[in-house]
Write a protein that holds these residues in place. Structure first.
Motif, PDB file in Angstrom:
ATOM      1  N   MET A   1       0.848  -1.199   0.000  1.00 15.93           N
ATOM      2  CA  MET A   1       0.000   0.000   0.000  1.00 15.93           C
ATOM      3  C   MET A   1       0.880   1.244   0.000  1.00 15.93           C
ATOM      4  SD  MET A   1      -3.044   1.071   2.665  1.00 15.93           S
ATOM      5  CE  MET A   1      -3.969  -0.418   2.367  1.00 15.93           C
ATOM      6  N   ARG A   2       0.615   2.129  -0.926  1.00 12.37           N
ATOM      7  CA  ARG A   2       1.441   3.328  -1.001  1.00 12.37           C
ATOM      8  C   ARG A   2       0.953   4.386  -0.010  1.00 12.37           C
ATOM      9  NH1 ARG A   2       0.027   7.040  -6.212  1.00 12.37           N
ATOM     10  NH2 ARG A   2      -2.206   7.333  -5.799  1.00 12.37           N
ATOM     11  N   PRO A   3       1.807   5.349   0.342  1.00 12.05           N
ATOM     12  CA  PRO A   3       1.409   6.386   1.300  1.00 12.05           C
ATOM     13  C   PRO A   3       0.260   7.237   0.756  1.00 12.05           C
ATOM     14  CG  PRO A   3       3.789   6.329   1.022  1.00 12.05           C
ATOM     15  CD  PRO A   3       3.212   5.462  -0.052  1.00 12.05           C
ATOM     16  N   PHE A   4      -0.553   7.746   1.683  1.00  9.36           N
ATOM     17  CA  PHE A   4      -1.642   8.650   1.319  1.00  9.36           C
ATOM     18  C   PHE A   4      -1.895   9.596   2.489  1.00  9.36           C
ATOM     19  CE2 PHE A   4      -3.460   4.785   3.104  1.00  9.36           C
ATOM     20  CZ  PHE A   4      -4.300   5.254   4.097  1.00  9.36           C
ATOM     21  N   ALA A   5      -2.488  10.737   2.185  1.00  9.97           N
ATOM     22  CA  ALA A   5      -2.867  11.691   3.230  1.00  9.97           C
ATOM     23  C   ALA A   5      -4.196  11.264   3.838  1.00  9.97           C
ATOM     24  CB  ALA A   5      -2.968  13.087   2.639  1.00  9.97           C
ATOM     25  N   TYR A   6      -4.364  11.568   5.125  1.00  8.18           N
ATOM     26  CA  TYR A   6      -5.592  11.209   5.843  1.00  8.18           C
ATOM     27  C   TYR A   6      -6.196  12.460   6.443  1.00  8.18           C
ATOM     28  CZ  TYR A   6      -8.577   9.251   9.517  1.00  8.18           C
ATOM     29  OH  TYR A   6      -9.637   8.942  10.350  1.00  8.18           O
ATOM     30  N   VAL A   7      -7.494  12.675   6.159  1.00  7.58           N
ATOM     31  CA  VAL A   7      -8.207  13.849   6.653  1.00  7.58           C
ATOM     32  C   VAL A   7      -9.501  13.386   7.301  1.00  7.58           C
ATOM     33  CG1 VAL A   7      -9.296  16.039   6.021  1.00  7.58           C
ATOM     34  CG2 VAL A   7      -7.267  15.257   4.776  1.00  7.58           C
ATOM     35  N   PRO A  23      -8.824  14.992  -7.662  1.00  8.25           N
ATOM     36  CA  PRO A  23      -9.380  13.760  -8.238  1.00  8.25           C
ATOM     37  C   PRO A  23      -8.833  12.487  -7.608  1.00  8.25           C
ATOM     38  CG  PRO A  23      -7.819  14.788  -9.754  1.00  8.25           C
ATOM     39  CD  PRO A  23      -8.040  15.765  -8.642  1.00  8.25           C
ATOM     40  N   GLY A  24      -7.764  12.614  -6.846  1.00  9.02           N
ATOM     41  CA  GLY A  24      -7.179  11.445  -6.186  1.00  9.02           C
ATOM     42  C   GLY A  24      -7.705  11.211  -4.784  1.00  9.02           C
ATOM     43  N   ALA A  25      -8.709  11.984  -4.361  1.00 12.62           N
ATOM     44  CA  ALA A  25      -9.271  11.832  -3.010  1.00 12.62           C
ATOM     45  C   ALA A  25     -10.418  10.833  -3.029  1.00 12.62           C
ATOM     46  CB  ALA A  25      -9.752  13.178  -2.483  1.00 12.62           C
ATOM     47  N   ARG A  26     -10.568  10.098  -1.917  1.00 17.94           N
ATOM     48  CA  ARG A  26     -11.665   9.156  -1.759  1.00 17.94           C
ATOM     49  C   ARG A  26     -12.257   9.311  -0.364  1.00 17.94           C
ATOM     50  NH1 ARG A  26     -10.632   8.986  -6.291  1.00 17.94           N
ATOM     51  NH2 ARG A  26     -10.285   7.232  -7.699  1.00 17.94           N
ATOM     52  N   PHE A  27     -13.597   9.227  -0.291  1.00 13.02           N
ATOM     53  CA  PHE A  27     -14.272   9.246   0.998  1.00 13.02           C
ATOM     54  C   PHE A  27     -14.205   7.858   1.625  1.00 13.02           C
ATOM     55  CE2 PHE A  27     -16.653  12.778  -1.093  1.00 13.02           C
ATOM     56  CZ  PHE A  27     -16.286  13.782  -0.207  1.00 13.02           C
ATOM     57  N   LEU A  28     -14.050   7.823   2.939  1.00 16.09           N
ATOM     58  CA  LEU A  28     -13.996   6.562   3.692  1.00 16.09           C
ATOM     59  C   LEU A  28     -15.143   6.507   4.689  1.00 16.09           C
ATOM     60  CD1 LEU A  28     -12.424   3.944   4.560  1.00 16.09           C
ATOM     61  CD2 LEU A  28     -11.319   5.384   6.283  1.00 16.09           C
ATOM     62  N   GLY A  29     -15.997   5.491   4.569  1.00 12.40           N
ATOM     63  CA  GLY A  29     -17.062   5.262   5.535  1.00 12.40           C
ATOM     64  C   GLY A  29     -16.715   4.030   6.355  1.00 12.40           C
ATOM     65  N   GLY A  30     -17.407   2.925   6.067  1.00  7.03           N
ATOM     66  CA  GLY A  30     -17.089   1.685   6.776  1.00  7.03           C
ATOM     67  C   GLY A  30     -15.799   1.051   6.313  1.00  7.03           C
ATOM     68  N   ASP A  36     -10.104  -2.975   1.140  1.00  7.34           N
ATOM     69  CA  ASP A  36      -9.675  -4.170   0.400  1.00  7.34           C
ATOM     70  C   ASP A  36      -9.063  -3.793  -0.945  1.00  7.34           C
ATOM     71  OD1 ASP A  36     -10.462  -5.911   2.361  1.00  7.34           O
ATOM     72  OD2 ASP A  36     -12.357  -6.472   1.405  1.00  7.34           O
ATOM     73  N   LEU A  37      -9.704  -2.866  -1.645  1.00  4.04           N
ATOM     74  CA  LEU A  37      -9.201  -2.458  -2.955  1.00  4.04           C
ATOM     75  C   LEU A  37      -7.866  -1.728  -2.839  1.00  4.04           C
ATOM     76  CD1 LEU A  37     -12.578  -1.248  -4.494  1.00  4.04           C
ATOM     77  CD2 LEU A  37     -11.270  -3.262  -5.183  1.00  4.04           C
ATOM     78  N   MET A  38      -7.676  -0.990  -1.771  1.00  8.71           N
ATOM     79  CA  MET A  38      -6.380  -0.338  -1.544  1.00  8.71           C
ATOM     80  C   MET A  38      -5.297  -1.370  -1.261  1.00  8.71           C
ATOM     81  SD  MET A  38      -7.666   2.967   0.710  1.00  8.71           S
ATOM     82  CE  MET A  38      -5.995   3.535   1.093  1.00  8.71           C
ATOM     83  N   ARG A  39      -5.631  -2.389  -0.497  1.00  9.63           N
ATOM     84  CA  ARG A  39      -4.652  -3.448  -0.214  1.00  9.63           C
ATOM     85  C   ARG A  39      -4.225  -4.172  -1.481  1.00  9.63           C
ATOM     86  NH1 ARG A  39      -8.028  -5.709   4.958  1.00  9.63           N
ATOM     87  NH2 ARG A  39      -7.041  -4.426   6.578  1.00  9.63           N
ATOM     88  N   GLU A  40      -5.179  -4.314  -2.418  1.00  8.37           N
ATOM     89  CA  GLU A  40      -4.883  -5.014  -3.670  1.00  8.37           C
ATOM     90  C   GLU A  40      -4.204  -4.103  -4.688  1.00  8.37           C
ATOM     91  OE1 GLU A  40      -5.272  -8.205  -4.238  1.00  8.37           O
ATOM     92  OE2 GLU A  40      -6.166  -8.582  -2.271  1.00  8.37           O
ATOM     93  N   GLY A  41      -4.084  -2.833  -4.378  1.00  9.21           N
ATOM     94  CA  GLY A  41      -3.472  -1.899  -5.302  1.00  9.21           C
ATOM     95  C   GLY A  41      -4.373  -1.481  -6.438  1.00  9.21           C
ATOM     96  N   GLU A  43      -7.425   0.420  -5.938  1.00  7.29           N
ATOM     97  CA  GLU A  43      -7.676   1.816  -5.584  1.00  7.29           C
ATOM     98  C   GLU A  43      -6.383   2.380  -4.983  1.00  7.29           C
ATOM     99  OE1 GLU A  43     -10.079   3.907  -5.951  1.00  7.29           O
ATOM    100  OE2 GLU A  43     -11.934   2.789  -6.278  1.00  7.29           O
ATOM    101  N   ARG A  44      -5.945   3.536  -5.493  1.00  3.93           N
ATOM    102  CA  ARG A  44      -4.693   4.142  -5.035  1.00  3.93           C
ATOM    103  C   ARG A  44      -4.919   5.634  -4.754  1.00  3.93           C
ATOM    104  NH1 ARG A  44      -0.200   1.068  -6.473  1.00  3.93           N
ATOM    105  NH2 ARG A  44       1.084   2.895  -6.904  1.00  3.93           N
ATOM    106  N   PRO A  45      -5.701   5.941  -3.729  1.00  3.41           N
ATOM    107  CA  PRO A  45      -6.018   7.346  -3.450  1.00  3.41           C
ATOM    108  C   PRO A  45      -4.807   8.119  -2.944  1.00  3.41           C
ATOM    109  CG  PRO A  45      -6.844   5.952  -1.690  1.00  3.41           C
ATOM    110  CD  PRO A  45      -6.341   5.027  -2.764  1.00  3.41           C
ATOM    111  N   ASP A  46      -4.780   9.387  -3.297  1.00  2.00           N
ATOM    112  CA  ASP A  46      -3.764  10.288  -2.743  1.00  2.00           C
ATOM    113  C   ASP A  46      -4.184  10.777  -1.361  1.00  2.00           C
ATOM    114  OD1 ASP A  46      -2.175  10.233  -5.110  1.00  2.00           O
ATOM    115  OD2 ASP A  46      -3.598  11.622  -6.029  1.00  2.00           O
ATOM    116  N   THR A  47      -5.509  10.915  -1.188  1.00  2.00           N
ATOM    117  CA  THR A  47      -6.059  11.407   0.077  1.00  2.00           C
ATOM    118  C   THR A  47      -7.275  10.576   0.452  1.00  2.00           C
ATOM    119  OG1 THR A  47      -5.374  13.663  -0.489  1.00  2.00           O
ATOM    120  CG2 THR A  47      -6.974  13.420   1.297  1.00  2.00           C
TER     121      THR A  47
END
Length: 329
Positions: A1-7, A23-30, A36-41, A43-47
């Motif tokens: 998993m690559r680094p990303f900013a957390y807000v 455009p590289g930001a993603r909302f996180l709920g549950g 899972d998609l981030m672990r698999e590479g 989804e690669r959000p910047d934020t």
């Protein structure tokens, strides 16, 4: 998993401003799908913008008898809500048929709307997948395609949409509310998810900077039911599912809402079957004729051709149970 900013924004305005112009930001709920998609590479959000502190976790009564469901309401909470169980049993049944209790305790309504396909070729980065990498091709066409779609497919993608909840919401004429810095807009659930066409990477009508804030359900009087056919009794995605609401008076169909799951790249509202059934007899012959018409455009592969007959039988059985009051068990 690559680094990303957390807000973690404190309010709704801060949340939508956090993704505006990024455009590289993603909302996180549950997080039950995104993580899972981030672990698999894949989804690669910047934020990652954590919205779990926002006040979007209530089920609110509407003046017309409908319900407003906050985007952060947990799936387990929604399924257990007495108003949902009594007025919209199809929705409660659909949620309870999906995933494990642990996942339902984490998953949110908004996240469920945005979950991505579970096509194994999408998850396997060594496989060609137009949804993951536009223009790469689709290994599902000549591969193992037993679980894949037969309606609404294109030359680019035959993946199915995985949600049970969304099939019920499609049948219920739900409306999705979304917020961005431009304001609030409302999207009918049947228009929210997109067919693949030539751009299978575009899965919803939601803009990249929009946050789902709620789902609204109109009032419904007709009895409803969700029926799911799968390879095992629990924790499996649908081969075919049917969400139905049916009202019959004196043997005539006076109200009908139908949606299919497991057969298309989006929750499939069965408009043709509804058109044929409304105002006609509530008979087994009519149910099967309507199912045949709905499934007539199906495009099958060697591995998934069985889905057409399975969907026909499941749709007819669900309508028969509703019309006669049979026990779904």
């Amino acid at each position: 998993m690559r680094p990303f900013a957390y807000v973690k924004p404190a309010d709704l305005d801060a949340a939508v401003h956090a993704v505006a112009g990024d455009p590289g930001a993603r909302f996180l709920g549950g997080g039950t799908n995104l993580v899972d998609l981030m672990r698999e590479g894949i989804e690669r959000p910047d934020t990652v913008v954590d919205v779990t502190a926002l006040p979007l976790d209530e089920v609110i009564e509407l003046p017309d008898g409908g319900l407003r469901i906050g985007a952060l309401v947990r799936n387990s909470t929604l399924a257990a809500d007495l108003r949902v169980r009594n007025r919209y049993p199809v929705l409660s049944q659909a949620i309870l048929s999906g995933a494990s209790a642990q996942l339902r305790n984490m998953a949110t309504v908004g996240g469920n709307l945005l979950q991505r396909t579970r096509c194994p070729y999408f998850y396997d980065r060594a496989s060609a997948c137009n949804k993951r990498e536009p223009g790469a091709g689709c290994d599902a066409f000549g591969g193992v395609n037993r679980s894949h779609a037969v309606l609404g497919v294109s030359d680019s993608c035959i993946a199915t949409h995985p949600s049970d909840m969304c099939v019920a919401l499609a049948a219920l004429d739900a409306v999705v509310e979304a917020r961005s810095v431009r304001g609030t807009r409302r999207i009918p659930l049947v228009d929210f998810h997109l067919l693949p066409g030539d751009t299978p990477q575009n899965e919803t009508a939601l803009a990249a900077d929009e946050l789902i804030t709620a789902v609204e359900l109109p009032p419904i009087a007709a009895p409803s039911r969700y029926r799911k056919v799968r390879d095992r009794a629990s924790y499996a995605f649908a081969l075919v599912s049917v969400a139905a609401a049916l009202e019959v008076r004196d043997g005539t169909v006076t109200a009908i809402r139908l949606a299919l799951g497991g057969v298309a790249p989006k929750p499939w509202r069965a408009h043709e079957a509804e058109r044929l059934l409304l105002g006609g007899p509530a008979t087994e012959e009519a149910f099967r004729r309507a199912a045949d018409a709905e499934l007539a455009p199906a495009t099958v592969r060697p591995g998934n051709a069985f889905k057409v007959e399975l969907a026909r039988a499941t749709l007819a059985a669900t309508l028969r149970e509703l019309s006669t009051g049979e026990d779904a068990g």
